[in-house]
Design a protein around this motif. Structure first.
Motif, PDB file in Angstrom:
ATOM      1  N   ARG A  66      26.972  54.232   1.235  1.00  0.00           N
ATOM      2  CA  ARG A  66      26.524  53.141   0.367  1.00  0.00           C
ATOM      3  C   ARG A  66      25.002  53.109   0.288  1.00  0.00           C
ATOM      4  O   ARG A  66      24.301  53.450   1.244  1.00  0.00           O
ATOM      5  CB  ARG A  66      27.029  51.807   0.901  1.00  0.00           C
ATOM      6  N   ASN A  67      24.512  52.663  -0.855  1.00  0.00           N
ATOM      7  CA  ASN A  67      23.077  52.424  -1.044  1.00  0.00           C
ATOM      8  C   ASN A  67      22.223  53.637  -0.716  1.00  0.00           C
ATOM      9  O   ASN A  67      21.146  53.516  -0.123  1.00  0.00           O
ATOM     10  CB  ASN A  67      22.621  51.222  -0.197  1.00  0.00           C
ATOM     11  N   SER A 190      13.464  53.793   2.285  1.00  0.00           N
ATOM     12  CA  SER A 190      14.804  53.237   2.512  1.00  0.00           C
ATOM     13  C   SER A 190      15.715  54.179   3.294  1.00  0.00           C
ATOM     14  O   SER A 190      16.813  53.800   3.647  1.00  0.00           O
ATOM     15  CB  SER A 190      15.464  52.900   1.176  1.00  0.00           C
ATOM     16  N   ASN A 194      19.812  53.677   5.641  1.00  0.00           N
ATOM     17  CA  ASN A 194      21.004  54.049   4.865  1.00  0.00           C
ATOM     18  C   ASN A 194      21.691  55.280   5.441  1.00  0.00           C
ATOM     19  O   ASN A 194      21.864  56.272   4.774  1.00  0.00           O
ATOM     20  CB  ASN A 194      20.623  54.312   3.399  1.00  0.00           C
TER      21      ASN A 194
END
Length: 198
Positions: A66-67, A190, A194
């Motif tokens: 995800r993400n 990010s 993740n």
């Protein structure tokens, strides 16, 4: 019936675009630079080859992180790579019983790096260790009607995207093909948050 025909037309157009862009790229050596969500590439490819998967009784399971941060590159070229790896996986399982024809596609962050990783795992035969690199050479093929260009082109495309493509044998049976792509500069912050598979 109209929806089925619309799907066929849409998939034909998508396939034609894949071929057109690949030919153009091979002539010019160009890579279109766009932010790409790799999970969307996986979804598009599964739609594109859905009919083939059904006709070959292949079940596909996905484990998509995800993400995931974006990568940079040409989505059509990356679709071509993934189509080739999925088709190869299906071919590797052609002699398996239908319930055993299972593919697993995973996405995530490569351990200890700023790269997204995609893996395609089949349940067919293993690759002889001495041929683990040879399979990526032009005109090497194990298929009766193969030209031996697919994996070579795939590795060239991934290298042009500043990534890498390689194969490993599974512990029990079959093989897994992996490729990595560097995270887009805008998304590098990010990466550390993740790492999970969703």
């Amino acid at each position: 019936m109209r929806e089925i025909l619309d799907d066929i037309v849409s998939e034909d157009k998508r396939a034609a675009e894949v071929i057109r862009r690949l030919r153009l790229w091979l002539k010019k050596g160009e890579v279109q630079q766009h932010p790409i969500r790799i999970n969307k590439v996986v979804g598009d490819v599964l739609k594109l080859i859905r009919t083939d998967l059904i006709s070959q009784s292949v079940t596909v399971t996905t484990e998509l992180a995800r993400n995931l941060p974006a990568v940079t590159g040409d989505p059509v070229q990356l679709q071509q790579v993934l189509v080739n790896l999925v088709v190869n996986g299906c071919d590797a399982m052609a002699d398996c019983n239908a319930p055993e024809r299972r593919l697993l596609i995973r996405t995530g962050i490569e351990n200890g790096s700023s790269a997204v990783i995609v893996s395609v795992t089949d349940r067919g035969g293993s690759i002889p260790e001495e041929k683990m690199e040879e399979i990526f050479e032009p005109f090497f093929t194990t298929k009766a009607k193969g030209m031996g260009l697919g994996l070579s082109v795939c590795r060239t495309i991934i290298a042009a995207h500043r990534g890498k493509l390689w194969a490993t044998n599974n512990a029990d049976r079959g093989a897994t093909f992996h490729f990595t792509l560097p995270v887009a500069a805008s998304d590098k912050e990010s990466v550390t948050t993740n790492n999970g598979i969703g």
